[in-house]
Design a protein around this motif. Structure first.
Motif, short mmCIF file in Angstrom:
data_model
loop_
_atom_site.label_atom_id
_atom_site.label_comp_id
_atom_site.label_asym_id
_atom_site.label_seq_id
_atom_site.Cartn_x
_atom_site.Cartn_y
_atom_site.Cartn_z
N PRO A 112 0.80 -1.23 0.00
CA PRO A 112 0.00 0.00 0.00
C PRO A 112 0.83 1.27 0.00
O PRO A 112 0.33 2.33 -0.40
N PHE A 113 2.09 1.22 0.46
CA PHE A 113 2.95 2.40 0.41
C PHE A 113 3.29 2.78 -1.03
O PHE A 113 3.35 3.95 -1.38
N ALA A 114 3.57 1.76 -1.85
CA ALA A 114 4.03 2.00 -3.22
C ALA A 114 2.89 2.02 -4.24
O ALA A 114 3.03 2.62 -5.30
N LEU A 115 1.79 1.40 -3.91
CA LEU A 115 0.68 1.29 -4.86
C LEU A 115 -0.05 2.62 -4.96
O LEU A 115 -0.41 3.21 -3.94
N PRO A 116 -0.30 3.12 -6.18
CA PRO A 116 -1.11 4.35 -6.30
C PRO A 116 -2.48 4.15 -5.66
O PRO A 116 -3.10 3.08 -5.81
N THR A 117 -2.94 5.15 -4.97
CA THR A 117 -4.19 5.01 -4.22
C THR A 117 -5.38 4.74 -5.14
O THR A 117 -6.31 4.02 -4.77
N ALA A 118 -5.36 5.31 -6.35
CA ALA A 118 -6.46 5.06 -7.29
C ALA A 118 -6.50 3.59 -7.69
O ALA A 118 -7.57 2.99 -7.80
N VAL A 119 -5.32 2.99 -7.90
CA VAL A 119 -5.26 1.56 -8.25
C VAL A 119 -5.79 0.72 -7.10
O VAL A 119 -6.53 -0.25 -7.31
N ALA A 120 -5.42 1.08 -5.89
CA ALA A 120 -5.93 0.36 -4.72
C ALA A 120 -7.44 0.47 -4.62
O ALA A 120 -8.13 -0.52 -4.32
N GLY A 121 -7.98 1.66 -4.86
CA GLY A 121 -9.43 1.84 -4.80
C GLY A 121 -10.16 1.02 -5.84
O GLY A 121 -11.19 0.41 -5.55
N ILE A 122 -9.62 0.99 -7.07
CA ILE A 122 -10.26 0.20 -8.12
C ILE A 122 -10.21 -1.29 -7.79
O ILE A 122 -11.19 -2.03 -7.98
N ALA A 123 -9.05 -1.76 -7.28
CA ALA A 123 -8.91 -3.17 -6.95
C ALA A 123 -9.86 -3.57 -5.81
O ALA A 123 -10.53 -4.62 -5.89
N LEU A 124 -9.94 -2.75 -4.78
CA LEU A 124 -10.84 -3.07 -3.66
C LEU A 124 -12.30 -3.04 -4.11
O LEU A 124 -13.10 -3.86 -3.67
N THR A 125 -12.65 -2.10 -4.98
CA THR A 125 -14.02 -2.04 -5.48
C THR A 125 -14.36 -3.27 -6.31
O THR A 125 -15.46 -3.82 -6.19
N ALA A 126 -13.42 -3.69 -7.17
CA ALA A 126 -13.66 -4.88 -7.99
C ALA A 126 -13.84 -6.13 -7.13
O ALA A 126 -14.62 -7.02 -7.48
N LEU A 127 -13.13 -6.21 -6.02
CA LEU A 127 -13.23 -7.38 -5.16
C LEU A 127 -14.50 -7.39 -4.33
O LEU A 127 -15.09 -8.45 -4.10
N THR A 128 -14.92 -6.23 -3.85
CA THR A 128 -16.03 -6.17 -2.90
C THR A 128 -17.35 -5.76 -3.54
O THR A 128 -18.36 -5.66 -2.83
N ALA A 129 -17.36 -5.51 -4.85
CA ALA A 129 -18.61 -5.17 -5.53
C ALA A 129 -19.56 -6.38 -5.49
O ALA A 129 -19.12 -7.51 -5.27
N PRO A 130 -20.85 -6.15 -5.70
CA PRO A 130 -21.80 -7.28 -5.66
C PRO A 130 -21.47 -8.42 -6.61
O PRO A 130 -21.91 -9.56 -6.40
N ASN A 131 -20.72 -8.15 -7.69
CA ASN A 131 -20.32 -9.20 -8.61
C ASN A 131 -18.84 -9.56 -8.47
O ASN A 131 -18.28 -10.25 -9.33
N GLY A 132 -18.19 -9.11 -7.41
CA GLY A 132 -16.77 -9.40 -7.20
C GLY A 132 -16.55 -10.72 -6.50
O GLY A 132 -17.49 -11.38 -6.03
N TRP A 133 -15.27 -11.11 -6.40
CA TRP A 133 -14.94 -12.39 -5.79
C TRP A 133 -15.35 -12.45 -4.33
O TRP A 133 -15.80 -13.48 -3.85
N ILE A 134 -15.18 -11.35 -3.62
CA ILE A 134 -15.56 -11.31 -2.21
C ILE A 134 -16.98 -10.78 -2.04
O ILE A 134 -17.74 -11.25 -1.19
N GLY A 135 -17.33 -9.79 -2.85
CA GLY A 135 -18.64 -9.17 -2.70
C GLY A 135 -19.80 -10.07 -3.06
O GLY A 135 -20.88 -9.98 -2.46
#
Length: 285
Positions: A112-135
Motif C-alpha cells: 500500500p505504500f508504493a501502490l497508487p491510491t487510485a489503483v488500490a481503490g479500483i482493486a478493492l471495489t472490484a473485489l467487494t462489488a456485488p459481482n466481485g470475488w468477495i462481494g
C-alpha cells in the motif's frame, strides 16, 4: 617538597559531529517546517477568514458536511482500531515464525505504500462489488461492502495496516524471548504473558501505529472515493467534499471545511499523544 594533588584531567572537548551546531540546525529546521507545513496551513485559515462566522457555519457545519465529518473521523477511528489488532498479529507472525514465502509476505505489507491510491481503490471495489470475488458471496448473505460506509473502512484499513505493522515489528524483533521464558517459568500462562509482559512493551509502538493509521485514514482520498459510492450524507467523505467545493470555485467554502478538519485532526492527535505520554510517565514511576 612536591605537592601531591589530584591528577590533571584532560579538558573535554565536544567532538564535532557531521551536522552543524544547534543554532544553524534549529534555524534550518524552523525554516523547512515553516515552508512546507506552517505557511501552507496558515493559508487555509487566511482563506477561510474571508468569510463571516455565519458563512463559515453555513459551509463547514451544514448537514452534508457533518455527515462527511462523521464518516471520515469515525471510519478512520474504526479502521485504526482494526489495523491495530491485525497489525499485532501480522507483525507477530513475521517476527516469530519461519514459513515458506515469508520474505514475500513481508514485502506485500509495504505494497500500500508504493501502490497508487487510485489503483488500490479500483482493486478493492472490484473485489467487494456485488459481482466481485468477495462481494458476491457476501451479497448472497445480504451483506454489502462496496458503495457503503463499510467499504470506506475497508479501504482505510488497507492503507493504514502497514503503518501499524512497521511500528510494531522492530519492537518485537528487539524483544528478548528470555522474558517470555522467565514468565513461563514463574507459572504465567500464555495469556498472562501476553497481557502482562508483551503488551506493555508493545503499547508505545501500538499507539504510534494507531495514530499514524488514523491520520492517514482521515486524509485518504484516492483509494476511498472508488469504493465509497460518494452518496451525500451516507458514504461521502470530507476530502471529497473539499474537492467538490473547489470544482464549484467555492475556494472559501473548501478552506472552511479544510480548517475544521485540520483543527479536529490536530486535537485528536494531540489527545492520543498526550494519553500515550501520560501512560509512559505512569509506568516510569
Amino acid at each position: 617538597m612536591r605537592k601531591i594533588g589530584p591528577p590533571n584531567r584532560p579538558t573535554s572537548r565536544k567532538q564535532a559531529g557531521p551536522l552543524p551546531g544547534f543554532g544553524p540546525a534549529l534555524g534550518l529546521t524552523v525554516f523547512w517546517l515553516s515552508a512546507i507545513i506552517l505557511i501552507p496551513l496558515s493559508a487555509v485559515f487566511l482563506r477561510a477568514a474571508g468569510l463571516s462566522l455565519d458563512e463559515i457555519a453555513a459551509r463547514a457545519f451544514s448537514g452534508r458536511a457533518l455527515a462527511a465529518y462523521r464518516l471520515s473521523f469515525g471510519g478512520s477511528l474504526a479502521a485504526a482500531m482494526i489495523s491495530s489488532l491485525l497489525g499485532i498479529v501480522v507483525a507477530w507472525v513475521l517476527v516469530r515464525y519461519d514459513f515458506p514465502g515469508k520474505r514475500l509476505a513481508d514485502a506485500i505489507v509495504d505494497l500500500p505504500f508504493a501502490l497508487p491510491t487510485a489503483v488500490a481503490g479500483i482493486a478493492l471495489t472490484a473485489l467487494t462489488a456485488p459481482n466481485g470475488w468477495i462481494g458476491a458471496p457476501l451479497a448472497a448473505l445480504g451483506l454489502h461492502i462496496a458503495f457503503t460506509p463499510a467499504g470506506v473502512i475497508v479501504a482505510m484499513v488497507f492503507i493504514g495496516l502497514p503503518f501499524v505493522v512497521r511500528t510494531i515489528q522492530p519492537v518485537l524483533e528487539d524483544l528478548d524471548r528470555e522474558i517470555e521464558e522467565a514468565a513461563a517459568s514463574l507459572g504465567a500462562g500464555r495469556w498472562q504473558t501476553l497481557r502482562r509482559v508483551i503488551l506493555p512493551v508493545l503499547t508505545p509502538a501500538i499507539s504510534a501505529g494507531f495514530a499514524l493509521a488514523f491520520a492517514r485514514g482521515v486524509g485518504e482520498y484516492g483509494s476511498v472515493i472508488f469504493i465509497a459510492g460518494n452518496m451525500p450524507g451516507i458514504s461521502e467523505i470530507a476530502p471529497l467534499l473539499i474537492v467538490i467545493s473547489l470544482e464549484q470555485y467555492d475556494y472559501a467554502g473548501a478552506s472552511a471545511i479544510a480548517a475544521v478538519m485540520l483543527v479536529a485532526s490536530f486535537i485528536l492527535l494531540l489527545l492520543v499523544n498526550g494519553l500515550d505520554a501520560r501512560r509512559r510517565n505512569a509506568m516510569e514511576r
